[in-house]
Design a protein around this motif. Structure first.
Motif, short mmCIF file in Angstrom:
data_model
loop_
_atom_site.label_atom_id
_atom_site.label_comp_id
_atom_site.label_asym_id
_atom_site.label_seq_id
_atom_site.Cartn_x
_atom_site.Cartn_y
_atom_site.Cartn_z
N GLU A 121 -9.27 20.35 -51.84
CA GLU A 121 -9.16 21.79 -51.56
C GLU A 121 -9.23 22.66 -52.81
O GLU A 121 -9.63 23.82 -52.73
CB GLU A 121 -7.91 22.09 -50.72
CG GLU A 121 -6.62 21.62 -51.36
CD GLU A 121 -5.59 21.21 -50.30
OE1 GLU A 121 -5.98 20.71 -49.24
OE2 GLU A 121 -4.40 21.39 -50.58
N GLN A 122 -8.91 22.10 -53.99
CA GLN A 122 -8.95 22.96 -55.18
C GLN A 122 -10.36 23.41 -55.52
O GLN A 122 -10.55 24.40 -56.23
CB GLN A 122 -8.27 22.28 -56.38
CG GLN A 122 -9.01 21.15 -57.03
CD GLN A 122 -8.60 19.79 -56.48
OE1 GLN A 122 -8.19 19.66 -55.32
NE2 GLN A 122 -8.70 18.76 -57.30
N LEU A 123 -11.38 22.71 -54.99
CA LEU A 123 -12.76 23.12 -55.27
C LEU A 123 -13.19 24.33 -54.45
O LEU A 123 -14.07 25.09 -54.86
CB LEU A 123 -13.72 21.95 -54.98
CG LEU A 123 -13.64 20.75 -55.90
CD1 LEU A 123 -14.59 19.66 -55.44
CD2 LEU A 123 -13.96 21.16 -57.34
N PRO A 355 -2.33 25.83 -57.42
CA PRO A 355 -2.33 24.41 -57.76
C PRO A 355 -2.31 23.54 -56.50
O PRO A 355 -2.09 24.05 -55.41
CB PRO A 355 -1.03 24.25 -58.55
CG PRO A 355 -0.13 25.32 -58.02
CD PRO A 355 -1.03 26.47 -57.68
N ILE A 356 -2.55 22.23 -56.70
CA ILE A 356 -2.46 21.33 -55.56
C ILE A 356 -1.01 20.86 -55.40
O ILE A 356 -0.26 20.82 -56.37
CB ILE A 356 -3.46 20.15 -55.66
CG1 ILE A 356 -3.28 19.37 -56.94
CG2 ILE A 356 -4.90 20.64 -55.53
CD1 ILE A 356 -4.13 18.10 -56.99
N PRO A 357 -0.61 20.51 -54.18
CA PRO A 357 0.76 20.11 -53.91
C PRO A 357 1.23 18.99 -54.86
O PRO A 357 0.46 18.07 -55.17
CB PRO A 357 0.73 19.60 -52.47
CG PRO A 357 -0.44 20.30 -51.84
CD PRO A 357 -1.43 20.48 -52.95
N GLN A 367 5.12 33.14 -65.41
CA GLN A 367 4.28 33.18 -64.20
C GLN A 367 3.43 31.93 -64.07
O GLN A 367 3.09 31.29 -65.06
CB GLN A 367 3.31 34.38 -64.27
CG GLN A 367 4.01 35.72 -64.33
CD GLN A 367 3.00 36.84 -64.55
OE1 GLN A 367 2.00 36.66 -65.25
NE2 GLN A 367 3.27 37.98 -63.97
N ILE A 368 3.05 31.63 -62.83
CA ILE A 368 2.02 30.61 -62.60
C ILE A 368 0.88 31.26 -61.81
O ILE A 368 1.09 32.26 -61.12
CB ILE A 368 2.55 29.36 -61.86
CG1 ILE A 368 3.13 29.73 -60.49
CG2 ILE A 368 3.60 28.64 -62.70
CD1 ILE A 368 3.48 28.53 -59.62
N THR A 369 -0.32 30.71 -61.96
CA THR A 369 -1.47 31.27 -61.24
C THR A 369 -1.68 30.48 -59.95
O THR A 369 -1.76 29.25 -59.98
CB THR A 369 -2.74 31.20 -62.12
OG1 THR A 369 -2.47 31.93 -63.31
CG2 THR A 369 -3.93 31.82 -61.40
N VAL A 370 -1.73 31.22 -58.86
CA VAL A 370 -1.92 30.61 -57.55
C VAL A 370 -3.20 31.19 -56.96
O VAL A 370 -3.43 32.40 -57.03
CB VAL A 370 -0.71 30.94 -56.63
CG1 VAL A 370 -0.87 30.28 -55.26
CG2 VAL A 370 0.59 30.51 -57.28
N ARG A 371 -4.07 30.30 -56.45
CA ARG A 371 -5.33 30.78 -55.86
C ARG A 371 -5.53 30.16 -54.48
O ARG A 371 -5.12 29.01 -54.24
CB ARG A 371 -6.52 30.40 -56.74
CG ARG A 371 -6.47 31.01 -58.13
CD ARG A 371 -7.53 30.39 -59.03
NE ARG A 371 -8.86 30.93 -58.76
CZ ARG A 371 -9.99 30.32 -59.11
NH1 ARG A 371 -9.96 29.15 -59.72
NH2 ARG A 371 -11.17 30.88 -58.84
N GLY A 372 -6.20 30.89 -53.62
CA GLY A 372 -6.45 30.34 -52.28
C GLY A 372 -7.48 31.14 -51.52
O GLY A 372 -8.16 32.00 -52.09
N TYR A 373 -7.59 30.80 -50.24
CA TYR A 373 -8.49 31.56 -49.35
C TYR A 373 -7.68 32.14 -48.21
O TYR A 373 -6.56 31.68 -47.93
CB TYR A 373 -9.62 30.67 -48.82
CG TYR A 373 -9.19 29.55 -47.89
CD1 TYR A 373 -8.84 29.79 -46.56
CD2 TYR A 373 -9.11 28.23 -48.34
CE1 TYR A 373 -8.44 28.76 -45.71
CE2 TYR A 373 -8.70 27.20 -47.50
CZ TYR A 373 -8.37 27.47 -46.19
OH TYR A 373 -7.96 26.47 -45.35
#
Ligand code: HEM
Ligand code: MTE
Ligand code: MO
Length: 470
Positions: A121-123, A355-357, A367-373
């Motif tokens: 999923e990270q791709l 990130p991935i689980p 802070q941390i960077t979180v990305r998604g859809y």
């Protein structure tokens, strides 16, 4: 190059670990990159292509499409791919799955026969458009082997004696439209629902979804050509699609959509023969599939053979006895499929892809960077994505990295988002939640408990993952 040996893709795929050495392919070249890996500026990521092609990854990380990278690569060339490989059809008649297409090694199958697989999923969030090789595959049956020169599509309007038959060339003579649309399986994120209580279905993660540009003829225009008039519209309620993939008894995959979706100018339903600018790959429906933007994957019928304008829904198993939602209290003894409508538009959902689980994330400036859809069915916009690291005491609104420029009700693509999420320094572990809001102000349910259903569909509760901090 011509003096170098020739390898098959299956030979290359055996070289996916250090013991066998790490081989990759690029175009038709075969490379042993084992000794380069420790110098690779992108680190271990290179291992995702081990035993397979780097091409689709380089669509995601375009720094590679540069002569200096290609020069490095050339130093490691050990051979070439066998140019004849794709033509050799040694199919074993006793196995209906003996003539399946070649797939990229990154697609980790949840099931091999039929083939069902998603990418890590990270791709997904690395690019607005999902490269074809990385796009999830969901097949219920063996992939049919269709000769595009003899292919024909039949269009029938119930009660009319004449049917229209179109060859691929004739279909291509209709005006060509391109639609960028997300296709999502009803079972996407099922593995999270399963944790509440087991369900029947493939254990999909959050990557049974992809976004592509599909090109082809307009269904609306083809139906008009077949003789469907404005005054007929009250007689008919559904447009059925029958495919060329069949089960052991000879019955074909099929589905239907409501007729308004097919004939509305804003519906954007297309009979696609291209995916991201190339002919549809076999796994994705070669030579023609229907793309029904905003509607669950199951109705986006691949290997399309016949279209029927009808007063009834498709009677196929997948329209009648699958892909429906039920109460959490309905079990396999009490379920009555005739009592629930077929899923069409999917509800709003989102997922954290990076990130991935359970990975370890570096905290920068607290802070941390979180990305998604995020995506919603029915052409709804995504208006907001909220992210929290403290169980919902404080919510942080994500920034949109990439969104569909079209507005509701034609907002067919997913929205990619990113969030600089504050985390507490003392914590070694943090749980991150994400939820999206669509343009109808519908949002995701908090948990899976109260949306659990026996088939594990419509898995759209808040996405929750745990990561370690450093
Ligand atoms: C960066 C080579 C495969 C991911 C780079 C760079 C080179 C390189 C030279 C630096 C480019 C620049 O900044 O000008 C190669 C070679 C490969 C390969 C020869 C052949 C196997 C891959 C694969 C992936 C990948 C398969 C991902 C799945 C990355 C990433 C960067 C990068 C993410 C950017 C790193 C950064 O700037 O922080 N690669 N690469 N590479 N590569 Fe690769
Ligand atoms: N069409 C045919 N003919 N046969 C199938 O098995 N699977 C459906 C749909 N169309 C299917 C089909 C389902 S359930 C989904 S989710 C999508 O195709 C998946 O499309 P993809 O494999 O191109 O990602
Ligand atoms: Mo699906």
């Amino acid at each position: 190059d011509n003096n170098l040996p020739t390898y098959s893709t299956s030979e290359v795929s055996k070289h996916s670990n250090y013991k066998e050495r790490i081989w990759v392919t690029y175009k038709n070249g075969v490379y042993d990159v084992t000794d380069f890996i420790h110098e690779h500026p992108g680190g271990d990521q290179i291992l995702m292509a081990a035993g397979g092609a780097v091409d689709p990854f380089w669509m995601l990380y375009s720094v590679h499409l540069n002569p200096h990278v290609l020069n490095i690569l050339e130093k490691y060339r050990i051979g070439n791919l066998d140019p004849k490989e794709n033509n050799d059809n040694t199919s074993d008649m006793s196995d209906p799955y003996s003539n399946e297409p070649k797939r990229h090694v990154i697609l980790k199958p949840a099931c091999v026969k039929p083939f069902n697989a998603e990418s890590p999923e990270q791709l997904l969030v690395e690019n607005f458009i999902t490269p074809n090789e990385l796009f999830y595959v969901r097949n219920h049956l063996p992939v049919p082997d269709i000769d595009s020169t003899t292919y024909s599509l039949e269009i029938e309007i119930e009660g009319k004696s004449k049917t229209l038959t179109l060859t691929l060339d004739e279909l291509k003579k209709f005006p060509k439209y391109s639609v960028t649309a997300t296709v999502m399986c009803a079972g996407n994120r099922r593995s999270e629902m399963t944790k509440i209580k087991p369900v029947k279905g493939l254990n999909w993660g959050a990557a049974a979804v992809g976004n592509a540009t599909w090109s082809g003829a307009s269904l609306r225009e083809v139906l008009k050509k077949a003789g469907l008039n404005e005054k007929d519209l009250d007689k008919y309620k559904h447009v059925q699609f029958e495919a060329f993939d069949t089960d052991a008894t000879g019955s074909a995959y099929g589905a239907s959509i409501p007729i308004w979706k097919a004939v509305d100018r804003r519906g954007d339903v297309i009979l696609a023969y291209e995916m991201n600018g190339v002919p549809l790959p076999r796994d994705h429906g070669f030579p023609v599939r229907v793309i029904v933007p905003g509607v669950v994957g199951a109705r986006n019928v691949k290997w399309l053979g016949k279209i029927i304008v009808s007063s009834e829904e498709s009677q196929s198993h997948w329209q009648q006895n699958d892909y429906k939602g039920f109460s959490p209290s309905t079990d396999w003894d009490t379920v009555d499929y005739s009592k629930s409508p077929s899923i069409q538009e999917l509800p709003v959902t989102s997922a954290i892809c990076q990130p991935i689980p359970n990975s370890t994330v570096t905290v920068e400036n607290g802070q941390i960077t979180v990305r998604g859809y995020a995506w919603s069915g029915g052409g709804q916009d995504i208006v907001r994505v909220d992210v929290t690291s403290d169980g919902g005491k404080t919510w942080h609104v994500a920034n949109f990295e990439h969104r569909d420029p079209q507005n509701a009700p034609q907002h067919w693509s997913w929205t990619l988002w990113t969030c600089k999420l504050p985390v507490s320094k003392e914590d070694k572990k943090v749980e991150i939640w994400a939820k999206a809001v669509d343009s109808s102000y519908n949002t995701q349910p908090e948990s899976f408990e109260n949306i659990w259903n026996l088939r594990g569909v419509l898995n759209n509760a808040y996405h929750r993952i745990t990561v370690n901090l450093e």
